[in-house]
Design an enzyme around this catalytic site. Sequence first.
Site, short mmCIF file in Angstrom:
data_model
loop_
_atom_site.label_atom_id
_atom_site.label_comp_id
_atom_site.label_asym_id
_atom_site.label_seq_id
_atom_site.Cartn_x
_atom_site.Cartn_y
_atom_site.Cartn_z
N GLY A 93 0.71 -1.06 0.23
CA GLY A 93 -0.52 -0.09 -0.16
C GLY A 93 0.69 1.30 -0.41
O GLY A 93 1.09 1.95 0.85
N GLU A 116 0.82 -1.17 -4.45
CA GLU A 116 0.08 -0.19 -4.38
C GLU A 116 -1.15 -0.85 -5.28
O GLU A 116 -1.38 -0.99 -6.45
CB GLU A 116 0.05 1.36 -5.16
CG GLU A 116 -0.85 2.73 -5.20
CD GLU A 116 -1.80 2.67 -4.14
OE1 GLU A 116 -1.38 2.49 -2.61
OE2 GLU A 116 -3.43 2.36 -4.31
N ASN A 203 -3.11 -5.93 -5.65
CA ASN A 203 -4.08 -6.30 -4.24
C ASN A 203 -3.12 -7.04 -3.61
O ASN A 203 -3.05 -8.37 -3.59
CB ASN A 203 -5.32 -6.58 -4.86
CG ASN A 203 -6.20 -6.58 -3.48
OD1 ASN A 203 -5.33 -7.20 -2.42
ND2 ASN A 203 -6.86 -7.25 -3.49
N ASP A 226 -4.79 1.77 5.15
CA ASP A 226 -6.27 2.50 5.54
C ASP A 226 -7.03 1.86 6.75
O ASP A 226 -6.85 0.63 6.75
CB ASP A 226 -7.12 2.08 4.40
CG ASP A 226 -6.67 2.91 3.23
OD1 ASP A 226 -6.45 3.70 3.10
OD2 ASP A 226 -6.83 1.93 1.82
N THR A 323 6.88 8.91 3.27
CA THR A 323 5.93 9.01 3.10
C THR A 323 4.71 10.09 3.02
O THR A 323 5.30 10.81 4.10
CB THR A 323 4.97 7.31 3.41
OG1 THR A 323 4.30 8.00 5.10
CG2 THR A 323 6.35 6.42 4.08
N GLU A 324 4.28 9.75 2.25
CA GLU A 324 2.89 11.11 2.11
C GLU A 324 2.09 11.22 3.06
O GLU A 324 2.23 12.38 3.60
CB GLU A 324 2.86 10.78 0.85
CG GLU A 324 3.32 11.30 -0.35
CD GLU A 324 4.42 10.63 -0.64
OE1 GLU A 324 4.46 9.41 0.59
OE2 GLU A 324 5.34 10.83 -1.35
N GLU A 325 1.70 9.94 3.51
CA GLU A 325 0.81 10.10 4.75
C GLU A 325 1.97 10.38 6.37
O GLU A 325 1.02 11.47 7.35
CB GLU A 325 0.36 8.40 5.12
CG GLU A 325 -0.64 8.16 4.27
CD GLU A 325 -2.52 9.27 4.22
OE1 GLU A 325 -2.38 9.52 5.39
OE2 GLU A 325 -2.82 9.61 3.29
C1 LIG Z 1 -3.37 5.92 3.85
S1 LIG Z 1 -2.68 5.35 2.44
C2 LIG Z 1 -0.86 5.19 2.63
C3 LIG Z 1 0.09 5.11 2.08
C4 LIG Z 1 1.73 5.02 2.12
N1 LIG Z 1 2.35 3.77 2.53
C5 LIG Z 1 2.25 6.40 2.68
O1 LIG Z 1 2.15 6.05 4.38
O2 LIG Z 1 1.70 7.15 2.37
C6 LIG Z 1 -2.93 3.66 2.09
C7 LIG Z 1 -2.58 3.13 0.54
O3 LIG Z 1 -2.89 1.60 0.36
C8 LIG Z 1 -3.62 1.51 -0.72
N2 LIG Z 1 -3.88 -0.26 -0.33
C9 LIG Z 1 -5.11 -0.36 0.31
N3 LIG Z 1 -5.46 -2.11 -0.21
C10 LIG Z 1 -4.48 -2.55 -0.49
C11 LIG Z 1 -4.47 -3.44 -0.63
N4 LIG Z 1 -5.20 -4.07 -0.34
N5 LIG Z 1 -3.59 -3.61 -2.08
C12 LIG Z 1 -2.45 -2.35 -2.56
N6 LIG Z 1 -2.26 -1.80 -2.23
C13 LIG Z 1 -3.70 -0.98 -1.06
C14 LIG Z 1 -4.34 2.35 -1.08
O4 LIG Z 1 -4.85 2.44 -1.96
C15 LIG Z 1 -3.78 3.63 -0.56
O5 LIG Z 1 -2.51 3.94 -1.63
#
Ligand SMILES: C[S@@+](CC[C@H](N)C(=O)[O-])C[C@H]1O[C@@H](n2cnc3c(N)ncnc32)[C@H](O)[C@@H]1O
Length: 348
Positions: A93, A116, A203, A226, A323-325
């Site tokens: 993710g 992602e 995924n 998430d 990370t961006e978050e």
């Molecule tokens: C809240 S963001 C955090 C992104 C990054 N890790 C950060 O800290 O900036 C969560 C990310 O996980 C991705 N994501 C959620 N479920 C996922 C999955 N099953 N497989 C891959 N990516 C997933 C979402 O699309 C989102 O971009």
Amino acid sequence: MGRKKNQKAKGEATDRLPLFEGAATSEVGMPRKRHYRQRAHANPLSIHHLEYPPSPAQMDWSTHFPAFFEPPTAEGQGSKNLKGKKVEFADVGCGFGGLSISLAPLFPETLMLGLEIRVQVTQYVSDKIRALRLNPGSVDPDNAEDVAAAAAEGTAHPEDEPAAKRQKVEAKDAKKSKVRGIKPELMPPEGYAYDNVSVLRANAMKFLPNFFEKGQLSKIFFLFPDPHFKARKHKARIISPTLLAEYAYVLRPGGLLYTITDVPDLHIWMTSHIGAFPLFQRLTDEEIDNIGLTSGEGVVGYEGSDLQRERERAVMEAVKKRTEEGRKVERNQGGKEWSVWRRLPDPE
Ligand SMILES: C[S@@+](CC[C@H](N)C(=O)[O-])C[C@H]1O[C@@H](n2cnc3c(N)ncnc32)[C@H](O)[C@@H]1O
């Protein structure tokens, strides 16, 4: 139903483009996030059409890491491994890719992959890596720290400058400028060009063992996943007892699993599930600070180096702030809770 990679539909484009196909912009300069708009969340339980290889040996990594792999020579085969390297870090993710992109120059000999699920976000990361490969010193216009550092170096270019001119001048500057945000002693060798980092639209809750062999990874990251707040949505959380078995399978004994979140309830959820899983042991704060000194935890190829601990501390710094978050939470002065777990050896 998922679609296996070697069962491509007839007539589907097979042209080999580096990284992800079908760029959202035709520019090779650094991408802007505003051009990659997408819904804030994707439901991982309702996305079923992603490609995956029948087994890790049949994965074509050549489009991701062309400096390390050659394309397969026959249908159903995997890519030819030129340097004996395999992906070792998985950023699950990865969002906009801040972690993988900042770790890549710290471990120039280690292959790392962001996973992602959102298509436009994956595209952004892919385009960013492509731009960095062309100009490793490129400035990320969406990253205030990067822009400020470039301004201080005198390598920033105004946004209203024509794109072609800006790219030409930036390319020239990039040759002079170093990778940003890294301590001088951890700088990658001259000529380093982000060949060891890529992103995959996937995924991560499905088919992970189709991409990675048993014990292939030395680090797996779950950064600001998430939260899926409602109880009926908890099954979409990326950490669960079933999925932990997959993560333990792909992580080597001694490998490390990292979590961080700004949602206290999610931190409790993640740490209680991982803590209850017999193959993970939580590191104390002191152990986290000393990662790299203890044997068995280091990244393959860097063991015993004096800089190992420094490098591992930079990893923790990136987990918290790169990370961006993480940056967003930092800007809002929110709290963050993290945990690091050692993958224990399989029982006798
Ligand atoms: C809240 S963001 C955090 C992104 C990054 N890790 C950060 O800290 O900036 C969560 C990310 O996980 C991705 N994501 C959620 N479920 C996922 C999955 N099953 N497989 C891959 N990516 C997933 C979402 O699309 C989102 O971009």
